[in-house]
Design a protein around this motif. Structure first.
Motif, short mmCIF file in Angstrom:
data_model
loop_
_atom_site.label_atom_id
_atom_site.label_comp_id
_atom_site.label_asym_id
_atom_site.label_seq_id
_atom_site.Cartn_x
_atom_site.Cartn_y
_atom_site.Cartn_z
N MET A 1 0.86 -1.18 -0.05
CA MET A 1 0.20 -0.04 0.02
C MET A 1 0.87 1.17 -0.19
N ALA A 2 1.96 1.28 0.66
CA ALA A 2 2.70 2.54 0.84
C ALA A 2 3.37 2.79 -0.32
N ARG A 3 3.77 2.01 -1.05
CA ARG A 3 4.73 2.18 -2.28
C ARG A 3 3.43 3.10 -3.39
N LYS B 1 0.71 7.84 -1.31
CA LYS B 1 1.62 8.53 -0.45
C LYS B 1 0.71 9.39 0.46
N ASP B 2 -0.67 9.44 0.24
CA ASP B 2 -1.34 10.45 1.07
C ASP B 2 -1.81 9.61 2.45
N ARG C 1 -4.30 6.55 2.86
CA ARG C 1 -3.71 5.36 3.51
C ARG C 1 -4.37 5.17 4.67
N ALA C 2 -4.74 5.94 5.62
CA ALA C 2 -5.43 5.41 6.94
C ALA C 2 -6.77 5.05 6.69
N PRO D 1 -2.60 1.70 -6.70
CA PRO D 1 -2.20 2.85 -7.69
C PRO D 1 -3.59 3.44 -8.31
N ALA D 2 -4.57 2.60 -8.65
CA ALA D 2 -5.91 3.40 -9.11
C ALA D 2 -6.54 4.17 -7.79
N LEU D 3 -6.49 3.86 -6.71
CA LEU D 3 -7.21 4.47 -5.78
C LEU D 3 -6.45 5.82 -5.83
#
Length: 513
Positions: free
Chosen positions: A268-270, A273-274, A278-279, A300-302
């Motif tokens: 996910m972290a890759r 970045k937001d 991410r939370a 990546p799409a999200l």
């Protein structure tokens, strides 16, 4: 009167997905040729026919997601797409000569047990027939589940479920609401995101998503598998063995899954970045409690600017406005439901009437129960393929199906040994003992201790979907049918023909002489 009305067969198989076609092949290999495969649609394929949404693919490696008796050396990718799996099932149908047994466009309306004749009366959309044995292979992923959302019937745009994709509707340039974040949704989102104007994703619970290590299978690899079939068998065996080892963590040591969670978080972290997004996307339950999903494109799409993630379910629809449970709103042109299927409340159960006049749905009102995932008390000579507690959390369902086909084969052999008009009815005590054993083992698994609510659980919170062990254990448990777990039913002998008076008098005279 239709062509097949009043036809009688030894076995009626319902459904032509992996379970139904597998049962048909196994019956033929056992020498049973008097059977039909009843299919409601116009072609075979089951869930791999019905699910044709953009991006649809399997999350089990191709060489493991195929029959052991029908190896396919030419899989194009390590994880196959829907069209290749459907083509494989058509291929199996042809290679094993199953076409003459198919009854397409024959939806089963009702099945009723005839206790006097010891057979099933089956009403279909193409006529009526009877069968000594019914094999129900309708599968748990056959009936889409659409939530009852207030105002949905007033929505002026397009609405459909992922399993009933409308290919005539063009999503390009549209504002789309995607409801759900399960296995279908994480494939649909990256497939449609580049084309839609705006995508609003309604997420009640974030899934754990691991990278999908997919690649094309090279020409030399395929050539090797064709020329030396044992290499494909070795590949399948390796894939199977890895998953047999992995399942121990799910069933016995859930606390050791933290390392896998770190892999998912790095995935996910890759891409995301937001920190706020991410939370939203980080689960709070143990990985494996809900189905682990595989994708390298979902995150990546999200993160793209035309995607909004709403960390809430869809509460209502007001005209063209979709309203989330947290109060947020969005104007959309289309709503796509990726909300799963009727898994713990199989619709086919409403259409099965057993020995005491109750439907299977009524018998299962307090929860699905069967003996070894196959038979139910009060429903003689009726068997499910992919029945209660035969699902898997991390391996190939084809392995479980083939184990159940072993059970079916021995079931048919035992009927033949006894001969005559015979039926087996699972004893309630045997059903209860099996389910007690399964549920006791379930207590320590990640599906019970992981802190989530998943589609594996029924309305009572009982996991009636997953098998809490290895595929090897299930195969051992279904290798043979134990007659001690069944009541043997026999058709009553026909009444003796009345003796004419003159014959009776003659016999009396002869006896006195």
């Amino acid at each position: 009167m239709t062509e097949h009305e009043h036809e009688h067969v030894r076995v009626a198989v319902i459904g032509s997905g992996f379970g139904g076609l597998g049962a048909a092949v196994r019956l033929r290999r056992e020498g049973v040729t008097d059977f039909v495969v009843l299919e409601r649609a116009g072609s075979v394929g089951g869930t791999w026919r019905d699910n044709s949404y953009p991006g649809c693919a399997c999350d089990v490696p191709s060489h493991l997601y195929s029959f052991s008796f029908a190896p396919h050396p030419d899989w194009p990718r390590t994880f196959s797409g829907q069209e290749h799996i459907r083509a494989y099932l058509e291929h199996v149908t042809d290679v094993f000569g199953l076409r003459p047994h198919l009854r397409l466009d024959s939806e089963v309306k009702m099945m009723t047990w005839d206790g006097e004749r010891l057979r099933w009366e089956i009403e279909t959309s193409s006529g009526t027939l009877t069968a000594d044995v019914v094999v129900s292979a309708t599968g748990p992923l056959s009936e889409p589940k659409v939530p009852d959302v207030p105002g949905l019937d007033t929505f002026p745009g397009k609405v459909f479920h992922s399993a009933r994709w409308d290919h005539d509707y063009d999503l390009r340039g549209k504002r789309v609401a995607m409801v759900g974040t399960g296995a279908s949704a994480i494939q649909i989102v990256p497939a449609i995101q580049p084309d839609v104007a705006r995508l609003t994703l309604f997420q009640r619970t974030p899934p754990w998503v691991l990278p999908r290590v997919d690649r094309a299978i090279t020409g030399p690899e395929r050539w090797l598998h064709r020329q030396l079939p044992f290499t494909a068998q070795a590949r399948r065996g390796l894939l199977w063995g890895i998953r047999e080892l992995q399942v121990q963590a799910f069933t016995k040591r859930p606390n050791e899954l933290g390392l896998v969670e770190q892999v998912a978080k790095r995935n996910m972290a890759r891409a995301v970045k937001d920190p706020v997004l991410r939370a939203k996307l980080t689960p709070t339950y143990r990985i494996g409690c809900k189905r682990i999903l595989l994708s390298s494109e979902y995150y990546p799409a999200l993160a793209r600017p035309n995607v909004d993630v709403v960390a809430s379910g869809l509460r209502e629809v007001r005209g063209s406005t979709v309203v989330a449970a947290d109060g947020s709103e969005a104007e959309v042109d289309a709503i796509v439901f990726g909300t799963g299927f009727h898994v713990t409340d199989l619709p086919i159960a409403e259409r099965v009437v057993g020995a005491d006049g109750r439907t299977l749905a009524e018998a299962w009102r307090s929860g699905m129960k069967s003996l070894r995932g196959a038979t139910a008390a009060g429903f003689p000579n009726w068997m499910t393929i992919i029945g209660p507690n035969t699902g898997l959390g991390n391996s190939s369902m084809i392995l479980m199906i083939e184990s159940q086909l072993n059970y079916l084969a021995d079931y048919m052999r035992q009927l033949d040994v006894l001969g005559g008009r015979t039926a087996f009815d699972a004893r309630p005590g045997a059903v209860d003992a099996w389910n007690h054993r399964v549920q006791e083992r379930m207590k320590r698994t990640v599906w019970s201790t992981g802190g989530c609510t998943s589609w594996y659980l029924d309305a009572n919170g009982v996991n009636t979907t997953i098998w809490p062990g290895t595929t090897s254990e299930f195969r051992a448990a279904t290798r043979r049918m134990d007659l001690a777990e069944y009541d043997v039913l026999r058709a009553p002998a026909p009444p003796a023909s009345p003796v004419p008076p003159e014959t009776a008098h003659k016999r009396k005279v002869e006896a006195e002489a």
